[in-house]
Design a protein around this motif. Structure first.
Motif, PDB file in Angstrom:
ATOM      1  N   PRO A 102       0.804  -1.229   0.000  1.00 20.82           N
ATOM      2  CA  PRO A 102       0.000   0.000   0.000  1.00 20.82           C
ATOM      3  C   PRO A 102       0.832   1.271   0.000  1.00 20.82           C
ATOM      4  O   PRO A 102       0.308   2.349  -0.312  1.00 20.82           O
ATOM      5  N   ALA A 103       2.114   1.175   0.310  1.00 22.61           N
ATOM      6  CA  ALA A 103       2.986   2.351   0.234  1.00 22.61           C
ATOM      7  C   ALA A 103       3.310   2.691  -1.216  1.00 22.61           C
ATOM      8  O   ALA A 103       3.622   3.844  -1.532  1.00 22.61           O
ATOM      9  N   GLN A 104       3.256   1.693  -2.094  1.00 23.64           N
ATOM     10  CA  GLN A 104       3.513   1.905  -3.519  1.00 23.64           C
ATOM     11  C   GLN A 104       2.215   2.010  -4.317  1.00 23.64           C
ATOM     12  O   GLN A 104       2.098   2.834  -5.217  1.00 23.64           O
ATOM     13  N   PHE A 105       1.264   1.151  -3.991  1.00 25.16           N
ATOM     14  CA  PHE A 105      -0.045   1.161  -4.656  1.00 25.16           C
ATOM     15  C   PHE A 105      -1.022   1.871  -3.716  1.00 25.16           C
ATOM     16  O   PHE A 105      -1.777   1.236  -2.990  1.00 25.16           O
ATOM     17  N   ILE A 106      -0.992   3.193  -3.778  1.00 24.17           N
ATOM     18  CA  ILE A 106      -1.735   3.992  -2.822  1.00 24.17           C
ATOM     19  C   ILE A 106      -3.223   4.024  -3.142  1.00 24.17           C
ATOM     20  O   ILE A 106      -4.075   3.874  -2.259  1.00 24.17           O
ATOM     21  N   HIS A 107      -3.543   4.208  -4.427  1.00 24.46           N
ATOM     22  CA  HIS A 107      -4.951   4.407  -4.788  1.00 24.46           C
ATOM     23  C   HIS A 107      -5.170   3.986  -6.246  1.00 24.46           C
ATOM     24  O   HIS A 107      -5.236   4.819  -7.139  1.00 24.46           O
ATOM     25  N   MET A 108      -5.286   2.668  -6.470  1.00 16.87           N
ATOM     26  CA  MET A 108      -5.658   2.229  -7.812  1.00 16.87           C
ATOM     27  C   MET A 108      -7.128   2.559  -8.027  1.00 16.87           C
ATOM     28  O   MET A 108      -7.969   2.257  -7.193  1.00 16.87           O
ATOM     29  N   ASN A 109      -7.403   3.185  -9.162  1.00 13.36           N
ATOM     30  CA  ASN A 109      -8.751   3.690  -9.402  1.00 13.36           C
ATOM     31  C   ASN A 109      -9.603   2.800 -10.288  1.00 13.36           C
ATOM     32  O   ASN A 109     -10.777   2.595 -10.021  1.00 13.36           O
ATOM     33  N   SER A 110      -9.053   2.294 -11.374  1.00 12.12           N
ATOM     34  CA  SER A 110      -9.821   1.489 -12.316  1.00 12.12           C
ATOM     35  C   SER A 110      -8.852   0.718 -13.198  1.00 12.12           C
ATOM     36  O   SER A 110      -7.668   1.031 -13.256  1.00 12.12           O
ATOM     37  N   CYS A 111      -9.391  -0.283 -13.899  1.00 15.71           N
ATOM     38  CA  CYS A 111      -8.567  -1.084 -14.808  1.00 15.71           C
ATOM     39  C   CYS A 111      -9.337  -1.367 -16.089  1.00 15.71           C
ATOM     40  O   CYS A 111     -10.572  -1.383 -16.103  1.00 15.71           O
ATOM     41  N   THR A 112      -8.586  -1.610 -17.155  1.00 17.94           N
ATOM     42  CA  THR A 112      -9.166  -1.990 -18.432  1.00 17.94           C
ATOM     43  C   THR A 112      -8.382  -3.162 -18.998  1.00 17.94           C
ATOM     44  O   THR A 112      -7.194  -3.333 -18.673  1.00 17.94           O
TER      45      THR A 112
END
Length: 259
Positions: free
Chosen positions: A66-76
């Motif tokens: 979570p320190a690197q992937f703080i806020h993934m919003n969406s994926c395609t």
């Protein structure tokens, strides 16, 4: 065609509500969703869950730092990869990155930092030989000084992420986004861009303008979920996936446009 007829109207059309057809519970249903013929993918800030769409069973998952992937919003889904828009929300200055995952294993493949710039990257789409990216701006939390929701911007990049053009959103849609921004977006088979806001149960159909730098609002469609990210089903172009994060569910709805 319906899309062409609607586009001739002066005011945005109010189209029939999308019809819910499927609902799958998913613990990771917090930020985004994507689907192919066999599986549905639920996205959270630093997690992805892969679910069998027939049984609803979770078949595999991924958890990041979570320190690197703080806020993934969406994926395609692009080829055999899940391509995800990520940001440092609510930190400022706003900075964004794109993260690639292997579609079969969900192994993290690569990352591309976009750094600070136009806002917070909330969604990304590959369409018509280009990457289309939405950079969100907000009125309060997570906002860069001097910007608010009205600065939300759609940017077109080439395959190497060299900017090719940029557009503001329609004022009618921005008023509905406020005080947040666009959380989801996906190009339909009819050539229209479908977007959602943060919390309204509505889908907005947009088109590129013939002149100027502001997208045009073509139609509004009620949907059964409150905003957040969306994706068209890769095996069915009129089936739209969205999420009900309050109930931790992935929802597929039939939309009357997008054919």
């Amino acid at each position: 065609m319906l899309a062409a007829a609607i586009a001739l109207m002066l005011a945005p059309a109010a189209l029939p509500p999308a019809r819910e057809e499927m609902r799958l519970p998913a613990e990771e249903a917090r930020q985004g969703v994507a689907a192919d013929a066999r599986f549905v993918y639920a996205i959270s800030n630093a997690q992805i869950g892969k679910y069998d769409r027939r049984s609803g069973k979770r078949v595999t998952g991924w958890t990041g730092d979570p320190a690197q992937f703080i806020h993934m919003n969406s994926c395609t889904i692009v080829a055999r990869a899940l391509v995800c828009a990520a940001s440092n929300y609510p930190d400022v200055p706003m900075a964004s990155s794109i993260e690639w995952f292997d579609l079969a294993s969900l192994r993290h493949i690569k990352s591309r930092s976009l750094g600070p710039g136009r806002g917070s990257l909330t969604w990304l789409e590959w369409h018509d030989g280009s990457w289309w990216a939405c950079f969100a701006n907000y009125d309060d939390k997570g906002a860069d000084a001097g910007r608010d929701h009205r600065a939300t911007t759609l940017v077109r990049f080439d395959r190497n992420f060299v900017e090719q053009g940029a557009w503001l959103f329609p004022k009618t849609v921005l008023a509905l986004f406020a005080p947040y921004s666009s959380s989801g977006g996906a190009w339909g088979k009819d050539g229209l861009l479908y977007v959602t806001g943060h919390d309204r149960p509505e889908l907005y159909a947009l088109q590129l303008p013939k002149a100027g730098s502001r997208l045009e609002h073509v139609a509004t469609i009620p949907i059964p979920t409150p905003g957040q990210a969306i994706q068209w089903d890769r095996s069915d172009p009129t089936l739209l996936w969205s999420l009900d994060r309050g109930r931790k569910a992935l929802v597929a709805s039939r939309v009357s446009v997008g054919k």
